[in-house]
Design a protein around this motif. Structure first.
Motif, PDB file in Angstrom:
ATOM      1  N   HIS A 107       0.296  25.306  31.198  1.00 59.75           N
ATOM      2  CA  HIS A 107       0.956  26.170  32.170  1.00 59.75           C
ATOM      3  C   HIS A 107      -0.109  27.086  32.770  1.00 59.75           C
ATOM      4  O   HIS A 107      -1.287  26.979  32.401  1.00 59.75           O
ATOM      5  CB  HIS A 107       2.121  26.943  31.539  1.00 59.75           C
ATOM      6  CG  HIS A 107       1.737  27.910  30.457  1.00 59.75           C
ATOM      7  ND1 HIS A 107       1.096  27.527  29.300  1.00 59.75           N
ATOM      8  CD2 HIS A 107       1.893  29.256  30.361  1.00 59.75           C
ATOM      9  CE1 HIS A 107       0.886  28.596  28.543  1.00 59.75           C
ATOM     10  NE2 HIS A 107       1.356  29.667  29.162  1.00 59.75           N
ATOM     11  N   LEU A 108       0.266  27.984  33.654  1.00 60.20           N
ATOM     12  CA  LEU A 108      -0.723  28.694  34.468  1.00 60.20           C
ATOM     13  C   LEU A 108      -0.844  30.185  34.164  1.00 60.20           C
ATOM     14  O   LEU A 108      -1.394  30.935  34.963  1.00 60.20           O
ATOM     15  CB  LEU A 108      -0.401  28.478  35.964  1.00 60.20           C
ATOM     16  CG  LEU A 108      -0.609  27.031  36.454  1.00 60.20           C
ATOM     17  CD1 LEU A 108       0.043  26.836  37.832  1.00 60.20           C
ATOM     18  CD2 LEU A 108      -2.086  26.664  36.509  1.00 60.20           C
ATOM     19  N   HIS A 109      -0.341  30.646  33.014  1.00 59.80           N
ATOM     20  CA  HIS A 109      -0.574  32.040  32.632  1.00 59.80           C
ATOM     21  C   HIS A 109      -2.080  32.299  32.536  1.00 59.80           C
ATOM     22  O   HIS A 109      -2.866  31.388  32.282  1.00 59.80           O
ATOM     23  CB  HIS A 109       0.100  32.352  31.295  1.00 59.80           C
ATOM     24  CG  HIS A 109       1.596  32.492  31.384  1.00 59.80           C
ATOM     25  ND1 HIS A 109       2.406  32.494  30.285  1.00 59.80           N
ATOM     26  CD2 HIS A 109       2.416  32.621  32.456  1.00 59.80           C
ATOM     27  CE1 HIS A 109       3.675  32.640  30.663  1.00 59.80           C
ATOM     28  NE2 HIS A 109       3.701  32.714  31.978  1.00 59.80           N
ATOM     29  N   GLU A 143       5.722  24.333  37.509  1.00 58.67           N
ATOM     30  CA  GLU A 143       4.865  25.429  37.052  1.00 58.67           C
ATOM     31  C   GLU A 143       4.067  26.010  38.219  1.00 58.67           C
ATOM     32  O   GLU A 143       3.969  27.237  38.372  1.00 58.67           O
ATOM     33  CB  GLU A 143       3.920  24.922  35.950  1.00 58.67           C
ATOM     34  CG  GLU A 143       2.964  25.971  35.403  1.00 58.67           C
ATOM     35  CD  GLU A 143       3.661  27.098  34.642  1.00 58.67           C
ATOM     36  OE1 GLU A 143       4.818  26.921  34.205  1.00 58.67           O
ATOM     37  OE2 GLU A 143       3.042  28.176  34.491  1.00 58.67           O
ATOM     38  N   TRP A 144       3.513  25.135  39.045  1.00 59.48           N
ATOM     39  CA  TRP A 144       2.730  25.603  40.201  1.00 59.48           C
ATOM     40  C   TRP A 144       3.622  26.408  41.154  1.00 59.48           C
ATOM     41  O   TRP A 144       3.243  27.491  41.611  1.00 59.48           O
ATOM     42  CB  TRP A 144       2.109  24.402  40.918  1.00 59.48           C
ATOM     43  CG  TRP A 144       1.344  24.784  42.144  1.00 59.48           C
ATOM     44  CD1 TRP A 144       1.795  24.689  43.442  1.00 59.48           C
ATOM     45  CD2 TRP A 144       0.027  25.337  42.223  1.00 59.48           C
ATOM     46  NE1 TRP A 144       0.823  25.140  44.309  1.00 59.48           N
ATOM     47  CE2 TRP A 144      -0.272  25.542  43.588  1.00 59.48           C
ATOM     48  CE3 TRP A 144      -0.941  25.672  41.268  1.00 59.48           C
ATOM     49  CZ2 TRP A 144      -1.491  26.080  44.022  1.00 59.48           C
ATOM     50  CZ3 TRP A 144      -2.151  26.205  41.700  1.00 59.48           C
ATOM     51  CH2 TRP A 144      -2.411  26.401  43.062  1.00 59.48           C
ATOM     52  N   ALA A 147       4.374  29.743  39.688  1.00 56.13           N
ATOM     53  CA  ALA A 147       3.176  30.594  39.656  1.00 56.13           C
ATOM     54  C   ALA A 147       2.901  31.175  41.043  1.00 56.13           C
ATOM     55  O   ALA A 147       2.637  32.375  41.184  1.00 56.13           O
ATOM     56  CB  ALA A 147       1.983  29.784  39.156  1.00 56.13           C
ATOM     57  N   SER A 152       7.990  35.306  36.932  1.00 53.74           N
ATOM     58  CA  SER A 152       7.690  35.545  35.526  1.00 53.74           C
ATOM     59  C   SER A 152       8.186  36.946  35.178  1.00 53.74           C
ATOM     60  O   SER A 152       8.217  37.819  36.046  1.00 53.74           O
ATOM     61  CB  SER A 152       6.179  35.467  35.289  1.00 53.74           C
ATOM     62  OG  SER A 152       5.863  35.901  33.984  1.00 53.74           O
ATOM     63  N   THR A 157       0.506  38.015  35.275  1.00 52.11           N
ATOM     64  CA  THR A 157       0.004  36.826  34.586  1.00 52.11           C
ATOM     65  C   THR A 157      -0.323  35.691  35.540  1.00 52.11           C
ATOM     66  O   THR A 157      -1.217  34.895  35.294  1.00 52.11           O
ATOM     67  CB  THR A 157       0.964  36.360  33.484  1.00 52.11           C
ATOM     68  OG1 THR A 157       0.283  35.455  32.623  1.00 52.11           O
ATOM     69  CG2 THR A 157       2.237  35.713  34.031  1.00 52.11           C
ATOM     70  N   TYR A 158       0.424  35.591  36.658  1.00 55.17           N
ATOM     71  CA  TYR A 158       0.110  34.591  37.690  1.00 55.17           C
ATOM     72  C   TYR A 158      -0.598  35.326  38.824  1.00 55.17           C
ATOM     73  O   TYR A 158       0.043  36.011  39.611  1.00 55.17           O
ATOM     74  CB  TYR A 158       1.385  33.977  38.256  1.00 55.17           C
ATOM     75  CG  TYR A 158       2.166  33.064  37.330  1.00 55.17           C
ATOM     76  CD1 TYR A 158       1.549  32.068  36.587  1.00 55.17           C
ATOM     77  CD2 TYR A 158       3.564  33.165  37.268  1.00 55.17           C
ATOM     78  CE1 TYR A 158       2.294  31.213  35.779  1.00 55.17           C
ATOM     79  CE2 TYR A 158       4.310  32.304  36.469  1.00 55.17           C
ATOM     80  CZ  TYR A 158       3.676  31.337  35.729  1.00 55.17           C
ATOM     81  OH  TYR A 158       4.404  30.492  34.952  1.00 55.17           O
ATOM     82  N   LEU A 163      -5.365  31.300  41.619  1.00 52.30           N
ATOM     83  CA  LEU A 163      -4.708  30.047  42.011  1.00 52.30           C
ATOM     84  C   LEU A 163      -5.140  29.551  43.384  1.00 52.30           C
ATOM     85  O   LEU A 163      -5.350  28.349  43.571  1.00 52.30           O
ATOM     86  CB  LEU A 163      -3.180  30.227  41.972  1.00 52.30           C
ATOM     87  CG  LEU A 163      -2.633  30.645  40.595  1.00 52.30           C
ATOM     88  CD1 LEU A 163      -1.159  31.001  40.687  1.00 52.30           C
ATOM     89  CD2 LEU A 163      -2.844  29.535  39.568  1.00 52.30           C
ATOM     90  N   THR A 192       7.702  28.715  29.736  1.00 56.09           N
ATOM     91  CA  THR A 192       7.960  28.776  31.181  1.00 56.09           C
ATOM     92  C   THR A 192       8.843  27.578  31.508  1.00 56.09           C
ATOM     93  O   THR A 192       8.973  26.661  30.705  1.00 56.09           O
ATOM     94  CB  THR A 192       6.662  28.690  32.022  1.00 56.09           C
ATOM     95  OG1 THR A 192       6.095  27.378  31.879  1.00 56.09           O
ATOM     96  CG2 THR A 192       5.640  29.741  31.596  1.00 56.09           C
TER      97      THR A 192
END
Ligand SMILES: [Zn+2]
Length: 283
Positions: A107-109, A143-144, A147, A152, A157-158, A163, A192
């Motif tokens: 995931h992207l955290h 997820e993208w 983000a 969230s 966090t994103y 990104l 997530t």
């Protein structure tokens, strides 16, 4: 498409950090979790950013990228971020960032994805660029999208600065997919909506990285979810399913933030739940 040739893999430590113990154990009272893990004077517990280097012939792939180095002194002290990144961990294995062709993230955290970008001048945000310019980066499309939209409960966090520089490299997938020969991603929602597990085989059998579903060994407890989980109940159900499969199919699982061994086998215990036993970190 799947080949029988096993992958060689190495556990990478992309940097230690600390987070609040209460946040890390959700609804578990401090009187309980403080028996499982030691907290510092600021109530924080020690964590690691575990990544996996996958190699087979000329192919070099990376699972997770750690928190990187784009942090102010204040942020470093809040999380006690070690001055170390996934680049250091890769170079210790003789791998340069340019030779990584595929990166797969759960995931992207920030503690998983911020290492995908570097900032040459900390005072100039226009100097942020991709750490791995040649790599295809695989995450679930969900997820993208979350983000980019900042969906969230954590407001920090994103980060768009993490990104935007990698947007053109993204390979967004939906559902269970073989994303590299013998490497399969599968949705694992809970922490997530768009988190995914990543699995592959080495000479001994199946190895599975479950993202933040079980970040450290005490999180094997049924109700030990993270304060950061978007869907705590879903996470609990997915965790039971995940552990069942791990026990039945004799997976070795790699925990995302365990500062100790990080690689475990899973057994049913006599009370009908599960226990972890340490396994080898290397194939
Ligand atoms: Zn994490």
């Amino acid at each position: 498409m799947s080949s029988a040739i096993p992958w060689k893999w190495t556990l990478l430590r992309a940097g230690a950090f600390r987070l609040d113990g209460g946040s890390m154990f959700g609804l578990i009272p401090r009187t309980i979790w403080s028996k499982w893990v030691e907290a510092d004077a600021l109530n924080r517990i020690e964590l690691q950013t575990n990544c996996i280097l996958l190699r087979r012939g000329e192919e070099v792939a990376l699972i997770e990228a750690g928190y990187g180095a784009k942090w102010t002194a204040k942020e470093r002290s809040i999380y006690e971020l070690e001055h170390r990144t996934v680049i250091d961990a890769l170079r210790e294995q003789g791998v340069e960032p340019e030779s990584v062709s595929t990166i797969i993230l759960s995931h992207l955290h920030f503690d998983h994805a911020a290492g995908l970008t570097i900032q040459r001048d900390m005072n100039d945000p226009t100097t942020i660029s991709s750490t791995f310019p040649r790599a295809r980066i695989v995450v679930q499309r969900r997820e993208w999208d979350d983000a980019i939209a900042g969906r969230s409960t954590m407001t920090r966090t994103y980060f768009k600065s993490h990104l935007d520089p990698i947007a053109r490299q993204m390979d967004l997938v939906a559902g269970t997919r073989e994303v590299l020969d013998g490497v399969v991603v599968e949705p694992l929602p809970g922490h997530t909506w768009g988190m995914q597990s990543i699995r592959f085989s080495d000479e001994r059998g199946m190895v599975v990285f479950g993202g933040d579903i079980i970040p450290t060994p005490p999180h094997i407890h049924r109700s030990a979810s993270l304060g950061y989980d978007m869907l705590p109940h879903e996470n609990m159900l997915q965790k039971e399913r995940f552990l069942n499969r791990a026990a039945e199919e004799k997976w070795r699982i790699v925990l995302s933030h365990d500062p100790s061994g990080a690689v475990y086998e899973v057994q049913h215990d006599e009370r009908g739940w599960f226990q972890l036993s340490p396994s080898a970190a290397l194939s």
